[in-house]
Design a protein around this motif. Structure first.
Motif, mmCIF file in Angstrom:
data_model
loop_
_atom_site.group_PDB
_atom_site.id
_atom_site.type_symbol
_atom_site.label_atom_id
_atom_site.label_comp_id
_atom_site.label_asym_id
_atom_site.label_seq_id
_atom_site.Cartn_x
_atom_site.Cartn_y
_atom_site.Cartn_z
ATOM 1 N N TYR A 48 0.842 -1.377 -0.285
ATOM 2 C CA TYR A 48 -0.142 -0.020 0.108
ATOM 3 C C TYR A 48 1.069 1.133 0.151
ATOM 4 O O TYR A 48 1.981 1.082 0.209
ATOM 5 C CB TYR A 48 -1.071 0.131 1.268
ATOM 6 N N VAL A 49 0.247 2.471 -0.578
ATOM 7 C CA VAL A 49 1.041 3.882 -0.415
ATOM 8 C C VAL A 49 -0.053 4.728 -0.039
ATOM 9 O O VAL A 49 -1.083 4.736 -0.609
ATOM 10 C CB VAL A 49 1.528 4.276 -1.732
ATOM 11 N N ALA A 50 0.387 5.652 0.997
ATOM 12 C CA ALA A 50 -0.344 6.851 1.507
ATOM 13 C C ALA A 50 0.461 7.709 1.112
ATOM 14 O O ALA A 50 1.410 8.070 0.907
ATOM 15 C CB ALA A 50 -0.421 6.707 2.978
ATOM 16 N N TYR A 51 -0.593 8.947 0.341
ATOM 17 C CA TYR A 51 0.243 9.899 -0.178
ATOM 18 C C TYR A 51 -0.795 11.106 -0.097
ATOM 19 O O TYR A 51 -1.972 11.001 -0.061
ATOM 20 C CB TYR A 51 0.556 9.699 -1.625
ATOM 21 N N GLY A 52 -0.213 12.318 -0.551
ATOM 22 C CA GLY A 52 -1.303 13.632 -0.690
ATOM 23 C C GLY A 52 -0.764 14.675 0.114
ATOM 24 O O GLY A 52 0.114 14.341 1.147
ATOM 25 N N ASN A 53 -1.236 15.800 -0.132
ATOM 26 C CA ASN A 53 -1.235 17.125 0.534
ATOM 27 C C ASN A 53 -2.664 17.717 0.982
ATOM 28 O O ASN A 53 -3.502 17.915 -0.070
ATOM 29 C CB ASN A 53 -0.324 18.092 -0.542
ATOM 30 N N THR A 54 -2.839 17.417 2.199
ATOM 31 C CA THR A 54 -3.906 17.868 2.623
ATOM 32 C C THR A 54 -5.143 16.844 2.385
ATOM 33 O O THR A 54 -5.848 16.199 3.242
ATOM 34 C CB THR A 54 -4.658 19.215 2.265
ATOM 35 N N THR A 55 -5.254 16.436 1.216
ATOM 36 C CA THR A 55 -6.273 15.368 1.113
ATOM 37 C C THR A 55 -5.346 14.134 0.768
ATOM 38 O O THR A 55 -4.512 14.115 0.077
ATOM 39 C CB THR A 55 -6.901 15.654 -0.443
ATOM 40 N N ILE A 56 -5.694 13.108 1.602
ATOM 41 C CA ILE A 56 -4.761 12.026 1.687
ATOM 42 C C ILE A 56 -5.460 11.013 1.203
ATOM 43 O O ILE A 56 -6.552 10.732 1.409
ATOM 44 C CB ILE A 56 -4.472 11.660 3.131
ATOM 45 N N HIS A 57 -4.784 10.486 0.301
ATOM 46 C CA HIS A 57 -5.118 8.860 -0.536
ATOM 47 C C HIS A 57 -4.373 7.649 0.067
ATOM 48 O O HIS A 57 -3.206 7.844 0.561
ATOM 49 C CB HIS A 57 -4.929 9.076 -2.189
ATOM 50 N N VAL A 58 -4.850 6.570 -0.498
ATOM 51 C CA VAL A 58 -4.346 5.322 -0.178
ATOM 52 C C VAL A 58 -4.461 4.547 -1.294
ATOM 53 O O VAL A 58 -5.429 4.273 -2.013
ATOM 54 C CB VAL A 58 -4.768 4.439 1.085
ATOM 55 N N ALA A 59 -3.403 4.129 -1.902
ATOM 56 C CA ALA A 59 -3.309 3.173 -3.201
ATOM 57 C C ALA A 59 -2.861 1.668 -2.723
ATOM 58 O O ALA A 59 -1.959 1.617 -2.020
ATOM 59 C CB ALA A 59 -2.328 3.875 -4.210
ATOM 60 N N GLN A 60 -3.470 0.880 -3.414
ATOM 61 C CA GLN A 60 -3.030 -0.578 -3.346
ATOM 62 C C GLN A 60 -2.387 -0.946 -4.607
ATOM 63 O O GLN A 60 -2.804 -0.535 -5.610
ATOM 64 C CB GLN A 60 -4.034 -1.368 -3.018
ATOM 65 N N THR B 292 1.977 -2.172 -10.678
ATOM 66 C CA THR B 292 0.973 -1.418 -11.271
ATOM 67 C C THR B 292 0.186 -1.078 -9.874
ATOM 68 O O THR B 292 0.126 -1.613 -8.840
ATOM 69 C CB THR B 292 0.083 -2.152 -12.172
ATOM 70 N N GLN B 293 -0.947 -0.267 -10.208
ATOM 71 C CA GLN B 293 -1.778 0.287 -9.257
ATOM 72 C C GLN B 293 -3.060 -0.623 -9.259
ATOM 73 O O GLN B 293 -3.584 -0.433 -10.501
ATOM 74 C CB GLN B 293 -2.119 1.824 -9.555
ATOM 75 N N VAL B 294 -3.463 -1.199 -8.248
ATOM 76 C CA VAL B 294 -4.774 -1.796 -8.211
ATOM 77 C C VAL B 294 -5.890 -0.813 -8.061
ATOM 78 O O VAL B 294 -6.941 -0.851 -8.749
ATOM 79 C CB VAL B 294 -4.883 -2.989 -7.118
ATOM 80 N N ARG B 295 -5.851 0.061 -7.126
ATOM 81 C CA ARG B 295 -6.947 0.818 -6.739
ATOM 82 C C ARG B 295 -6.237 2.189 -5.902
ATOM 83 O O ARG B 295 -5.270 2.095 -5.256
ATOM 84 C CB ARG B 295 -8.046 0.243 -5.910
ATOM 85 N N THR B 296 -6.748 3.284 -6.022
ATOM 86 C CA THR B 296 -6.605 4.430 -5.030
ATOM 87 C C THR B 296 -7.921 5.171 -4.658
ATOM 88 O O THR B 296 -8.939 5.098 -5.422
ATOM 89 C CB THR B 296 -5.621 5.075 -5.652
ATOM 90 N N GLN B 297 -7.658 5.511 -3.307
ATOM 91 C CA GLN B 297 -9.017 5.909 -2.588
ATOM 92 C C GLN B 297 -8.670 7.292 -1.668
ATOM 93 O O GLN B 297 -7.633 6.962 -0.938
ATOM 94 C CB GLN B 297 -9.718 4.884 -2.040
ATOM 95 N N GLN B 298 -9.260 8.271 -1.593
ATOM 96 C CA GLN B 298 -9.428 9.194 -0.883
ATOM 97 C C GLN B 298 -9.919 8.753 0.502
ATOM 98 O O GLN B 298 -10.901 8.130 0.565
ATOM 99 C CB GLN B 298 -10.086 10.477 -1.236
ATOM 100 N N VAL B 299 -8.900 8.935 1.533
ATOM 101 C CA VAL B 299 -9.277 8.379 2.986
ATOM 102 C C VAL B 299 -9.334 9.433 4.077
ATOM 103 O O VAL B 299 -9.768 9.007 4.916
ATOM 104 C CB VAL B 299 -8.227 7.376 3.478
ATOM 105 N N PHE B 300 -8.892 10.549 3.761
ATOM 106 C CA PHE B 300 -9.054 11.771 4.629
ATOM 107 C C PHE B 300 -8.804 13.142 4.108
ATOM 108 O O PHE B 300 -8.141 13.275 3.078
ATOM 109 C CB PHE B 300 -7.869 11.575 5.746
ATOM 110 N N SER B 301 -9.684 14.221 4.786
ATOM 111 C CA SER B 301 -9.597 15.630 4.216
ATOM 112 C C SER B 301 -9.233 16.405 5.458
ATOM 113 O O SER B 301 -9.695 16.351 6.602
ATOM 114 C CB SER B 301 -10.877 15.997 3.580
ATOM 115 N N THR B 302 -8.128 17.033 5.248
ATOM 116 C CA THR B 302 -7.615 17.665 6.589
ATOM 117 C C THR B 302 -8.372 18.687 6.920
ATOM 118 O O THR B 302 -8.882 19.459 6.256
ATOM 119 C CB THR B 302 -5.986 18.297 6.392
#
Length: 546
Positions: free
Chosen positions: A184-196, A203-213
């Protein structure tokens, strides 16, 4: 260049404070995944204390992991090549160079300093991970807001090879190797996403926003991703004075709740900023530590270490000393190291045929113009009056709080118009070295090398002192004071026998503005102003402290 969101968020925050932030990711082996408990770190306390900073050199955007009884630490290097250095330790306090995750910055012509420039681009906050299932190290980072690159290696020393390039730019990425081996990869600035990622990591399987600061917090970035005691955590930094953590009890895609870890915490370095932008790591005995960095310009961003405890409901708490990050703490309770690590100061005679990993070039070098063979041989690679545009400038971090760098330089191969020497290099720079003209050589000091905030050259320097050099060998010395604050100076001297040194020129006052991100470095250079063909040999480099 224009300031992108990454720089803008840092500019805004750092205009008011002395810190900077982004966090680190810990791919947890089964040992790392041990649950925090009240007994963690119990047992006999070592007698000795350690003192912060644990390394007084510029290693920012920390990611830290443990593999067995060894700890590995990755950092940002911007435009320096090779990129993403890896340090190794057996006790979290004493560190040595192991290698670099990115062998060459092959992300475009500007990183070759050949028709373009990559200053303050390149390797930003990235992530280091270890995957037990295939015994492989992973490095992941985005470049130029365009793509994400993943490199792998069987050992921290390498060889490192590119595994894949992803079309999504994982800004300030933090990689997690979960307990089921999923990446998994967590990433982002203010809006945080997690990718699998796919099982092979390509390759990327999916990505999803998980948090908004929340707006009350402001900017969060610099993700580090963990699984601890069945919970998923994303460690985030608020530029430049805070650290926050997100927790999910429902898996890597959340939902997440947020808690403040620190805000405006007094740091352990006098004149330095707030500790921030680092990672969590657990020792074999169950102790937890947070390795962060402190803005400490003009030297850069240096690492500090503090123990961490956990609340009963699973939140980390930094152990403070008198309400601040401690200057000293008890030594971590770890197994006896298998050997002493290689000191980060000392003498390099450039033995063998390869550079040691404590060296990094200013941009990618022209590999046809240098070699190592019982000495560092630098042939002129660029015809220019601008050191910032000259290829094959070799840099070394300055050791703080004060240190001295000395090189022994053979100038017998220089040609008219050549310039070679030892610089204090940043967006404002100065140097001591040798100018060749009319068949003779002079030792000179030069200052006034400057850049603007778009990293274009605004001053190529002017001579402040000089004297004739009769022989073909000279020792050049720079003494630098990089304690955080204004007015810190570097002083220059030279010798014709390596014993008696003569001061030369006025002291150079180093800038402590944060916007170049990297701190001042010692830099060895040789470039032409008239025609290629000249060369110098560096016989010895010594980095010493008082």
């Amino acid at each position: 260049m224009s300031w992108k969101p990454h720089e803008v968020s840092r500019r805004r925050a750092l205009a008011a404070t002395a810190g900077l932030v982004s966090a680190a990711a810990l791919p947890l082996t089964p040992a790392h995944a041990a649950a925090p408990s009240a007994a963690a770190g119990s047992g006999p306390r070592p007698l000795a204390d350690f003192t912060n900073p644990v390394i007084w050199q510029d290693f920012a955007d920390i990611d830290i992991i443990r593999v067995g009884n060894a700890y590995y630490y990755s950092a940002s290097t911007m435009h320096y090549s090779p990129g993403a250095p890896i340090l190794r330790s057996y006790d979290l306090v004493n560190w040595e160079f192991a290698g670099h995750s990115v062998p060459v910055l092959d992300f475009g012509a500007k990183y070759d300093l050949d028709g373009g420039r990559g200053y303050v681009r390149g390797i930003w906050a990235s992530s280091l991970a270890y995957r037990p299932s295939n015994r492989t190290f992973y490095w992941i980072g985005q470049i130029d807001f365009a793509r994400t690159y993943i490199y792998t290696a069987p050992a921290a020393e390498g060889p490192w090879n590119r595994l894949t390039t992803l079309g999504t730019a994982y800004y300030d990425a933090g990689m997690l190797v979960d307990t089921d081996d999923t990446l998994y990869v967590a990433y982002g600035n203010t809006t945080i996403h997690v990718a699998q990622l796919s099982p092979d990591g390509r390759t990327q399987v999916r990505t999803q926003q998980v948090f908004s600061t929340p707006s009350s917090v402001g900017t969060l970035e610099g993700a580090r991703f963990y699984r601890i005691n069945g919970n998923h955590y994303i460690f985030l930094t608020r530029p430049a004075n805070g650290q926050y953590i997100l927790k999910s009890t429902s898996g890597p895609f959340g939902p997440y709740t947020m808690r403040q870890v620190l805000l405006d915490l007094r740091g352990p370095i006098a004149g330095g900023g707030v500790p921030h932008q680092g990672g969590l790591v657990q020792t074999p005995s169950g102790q937890w530590y947070y390795m962060a960095f402190v803005d400490a310009y003009p030297g850069g961003r240096v690492p500090v270490l503090a123990p961490v405890s956990w609340t009963s409901d699973g939140w980390p708490v930094i152990q403070l000393v008198n309400g601040a990050w401690g200057v000293t703490y008890p030594q971590p309770n770890v197994p006896s190291p298998p050997r002493q690590v290689t000191p980060m100061t000392g003498v390099d005679t450039f033995d063998g045929t390869r550079l040691k990993p404590n060296w990094e070039w200013n941009h990618n070098p022209d590999n046809t113009k240098w070699s190592v063979d019982n000495g560092l041989h630098l042939r002129t690679a660029t015809v220019t009056n601008d050191l910032y545009g000259a290829r094959n400038t070799l840099t070394h971090r300055i050791q703080g709080p004060t240190s001295t760098a000395t090189i022994e330089l053979d100038v017998s191969g220089m040609r008219d118009g050549d310039r070679a020497g030892l610089a204090v290099l940043r967006d404002s720079s100065a140097w001591i070295g040798v100018k060749r003209a009319g068949g003779s050589s002079r030792v000179v000091t030069v200052t006034g090398l400057t850049m603007d905030t778009n990293w274009n050259t605004t001053g190529t320097g002017y001579e402040t002192a000089g004297t004739a050099l009769g022989g073909s060998r000279v020792w050049l010395r720079v003494q630098a004071d990089i304690r955080p604050g204004t007015g810190r100076q570097a002083r220059f001297s030279y010798s014709t026998d390596g014993v008696a040194f003569t001061s030369m020129g006025p002291a150079f006052t180093m800038g402590n503005d944060w916007r170049f991100f990297m701190g001042h470095r010692y830099a060895i250079f040789n470039h032409a102003t008239q025609a290629l063909g000249g060369s110098v040999t560096v016989r010895r480099f010594a980095l010493t402290t008082p």
